[in-house]
Motif scaffolding. Sequence first.
Motif, mmCIF file in Angstrom:
data_model
loop_
_atom_site.group_PDB
_atom_site.id
_atom_site.type_symbol
_atom_site.label_atom_id
_atom_site.label_comp_id
_atom_site.label_asym_id
_atom_site.label_seq_id
_atom_site.Cartn_x
_atom_site.Cartn_y
_atom_site.Cartn_z
ATOM 1 N N TRP A 8 0.829 -1.057 -0.062
ATOM 2 C CA TRP A 8 0.080 -0.155 0.136
ATOM 3 C C TRP A 8 0.869 1.085 -0.010
ATOM 4 C CZ3 TRP A 8 -0.485 4.483 2.522
ATOM 5 C CH2 TRP A 8 -1.575 5.363 2.388
ATOM 6 N N PHE A 9 1.917 1.137 0.958
ATOM 7 C CA PHE A 9 2.520 2.425 0.772
ATOM 8 C C PHE A 9 3.399 2.760 -0.166
ATOM 9 C CE2 PHE A 9 6.209 5.372 2.100
ATOM 10 C CZ PHE A 9 5.707 5.980 2.912
ATOM 11 N N ALA A 10 4.095 1.559 -0.856
ATOM 12 C CA ALA A 10 4.742 1.806 -2.212
ATOM 13 C C ALA A 10 3.684 2.394 -3.140
ATOM 14 C CB ALA A 10 5.236 0.282 -2.698
ATOM 15 N N PRO A 53 10.251 9.918 -3.070
ATOM 16 C CA PRO A 53 11.414 9.249 -3.692
ATOM 17 C C PRO A 53 11.947 8.396 -2.383
ATOM 18 C CG PRO A 53 12.174 11.581 -3.289
ATOM 19 C CD PRO A 53 10.362 11.361 -3.082
ATOM 20 N N ASP A 54 12.565 7.350 -2.824
ATOM 21 C CA ASP A 54 13.152 6.451 -1.597
ATOM 22 C C ASP A 54 14.423 7.332 -0.642
ATOM 23 O OD1 ASP A 54 11.672 4.670 -2.391
ATOM 24 O OD2 ASP A 54 13.063 3.335 -3.398
ATOM 25 N N ALA A 55 14.764 8.352 -1.497
ATOM 26 C CA ALA A 55 16.011 8.882 -0.743
ATOM 27 C C ALA A 55 15.310 9.701 0.362
ATOM 28 C CB ALA A 55 16.766 9.990 -1.772
ATOM 29 N N VAL A 109 23.099 4.124 -3.084
ATOM 30 C CA VAL A 109 24.167 3.740 -4.346
ATOM 31 C C VAL A 109 23.014 3.364 -5.485
ATOM 32 C CG1 VAL A 109 25.956 2.718 -5.278
ATOM 33 C CG2 VAL A 109 25.819 3.110 -2.912
ATOM 34 N N ASP A 110 21.814 2.639 -5.205
ATOM 35 C CA ASP A 110 20.926 1.972 -6.013
ATOM 36 C C ASP A 110 19.731 2.878 -6.297
ATOM 37 O OD1 ASP A 110 22.812 -0.026 -6.221
ATOM 38 O OD2 ASP A 110 22.047 -1.169 -4.769
ATOM 39 N N ASP A 111 19.749 4.219 -5.718
ATOM 40 C CA ASP A 111 18.634 4.869 -5.565
ATOM 41 C C ASP A 111 17.961 5.275 -7.182
ATOM 42 O OD1 ASP A 111 16.239 6.160 -4.817
ATOM 43 O OD2 ASP A 111 17.267 7.947 -4.070
ATOM 44 N N HIS A 112 16.823 4.946 -7.330
ATOM 45 C CA HIS A 112 16.276 5.317 -8.623
ATOM 46 C C HIS A 112 14.689 5.801 -8.379
ATOM 47 C CE1 HIS A 112 19.148 3.193 -11.172
ATOM 48 N NE2 HIS A 112 19.056 1.955 -10.362
ATOM 49 N N GLY A 113 14.574 6.279 -6.947
ATOM 50 C CA GLY A 113 13.495 7.140 -6.814
ATOM 51 C C GLY A 113 12.501 6.189 -5.932
ATOM 52 N N VAL A 134 7.940 13.556 5.920
ATOM 53 C CA VAL A 134 8.813 13.774 4.508
ATOM 54 C C VAL A 134 8.339 14.721 3.795
ATOM 55 C CG1 VAL A 134 9.127 11.411 4.661
ATOM 56 C CG2 VAL A 134 7.353 11.809 3.471
ATOM 57 N N PRO A 135 9.186 15.485 3.113
ATOM 58 C CA PRO A 135 8.848 16.832 2.370
ATOM 59 C C PRO A 135 8.182 16.342 0.734
ATOM 60 C CG PRO A 135 11.016 16.174 1.914
ATOM 61 C CD PRO A 135 10.575 15.133 2.953
ATOM 62 N N ARG A 136 7.283 17.288 0.579
ATOM 63 C CA ARG A 136 6.854 17.299 -0.701
ATOM 64 C C ARG A 136 7.827 17.518 -1.567
ATOM 65 N NH1 ARG A 136 1.182 17.361 -1.414
ATOM 66 N NH2 ARG A 136 -0.047 17.890 0.683
ATOM 67 N N SER A 137 7.757 17.194 -3.001
ATOM 68 C CA SER A 137 8.898 17.424 -3.790
ATOM 69 C C SER A 137 9.100 19.159 -3.945
ATOM 70 C CB SER A 137 8.406 17.027 -5.276
ATOM 71 O OG SER A 137 9.552 17.265 -6.136
ATOM 72 N N GLY A 138 10.336 19.547 -3.603
ATOM 73 C CA GLY A 138 10.719 20.950 -3.860
ATOM 74 C C GLY A 138 10.109 21.850 -2.500
ATOM 75 N N GLN A 139 9.704 21.372 -1.453
ATOM 76 C CA GLN A 139 9.147 21.937 -0.138
ATOM 77 C C GLN A 139 9.933 21.017 0.642
ATOM 78 O OE1 GLN A 139 4.998 22.201 -0.024
ATOM 79 N NE2 GLN A 139 4.729 22.479 -2.198
#
Length: 128
Positions: free
Chosen positions: A8-10, A19-21, A124-128, A48-53
Amino acid sequence: MRIFKNAWFARYARKHHIPDAALRAAVHRAEQGLIDADLGGGVVKQRVPRSGQGRSGGYRTLILYRQAHRAFFVYGYAKSRRDNITGEEEARFKDLAQHVLALTDDKVEALIRDGDFSEIADEVDDHG
């Protein structure tokens, strides 16, 4: 420290472009003792932040968490859409934490194979 997302969370994270980061950063803060809210029973709430915020206007995540061991992201919501979880929901998450945090490594691997959980890769393997 291994970090996971339930199915569900994914989907939630993908839909809201979390993003995973950002998830790894939330767990890293918890590992440093910087927990936004410790609900007890192995359940913590991290922003966790919103993108750009920033984090304050972003998302709230519930993590089943055992320091230096495992973290499972199981629920998220936007602060702008919901103020908090209910007491009943909190009790259910605590029950879930008791079960999930006690899983053996073999059982966690089986749940990953079945698609119930996915592991968040190292930076190292982060793709989002």
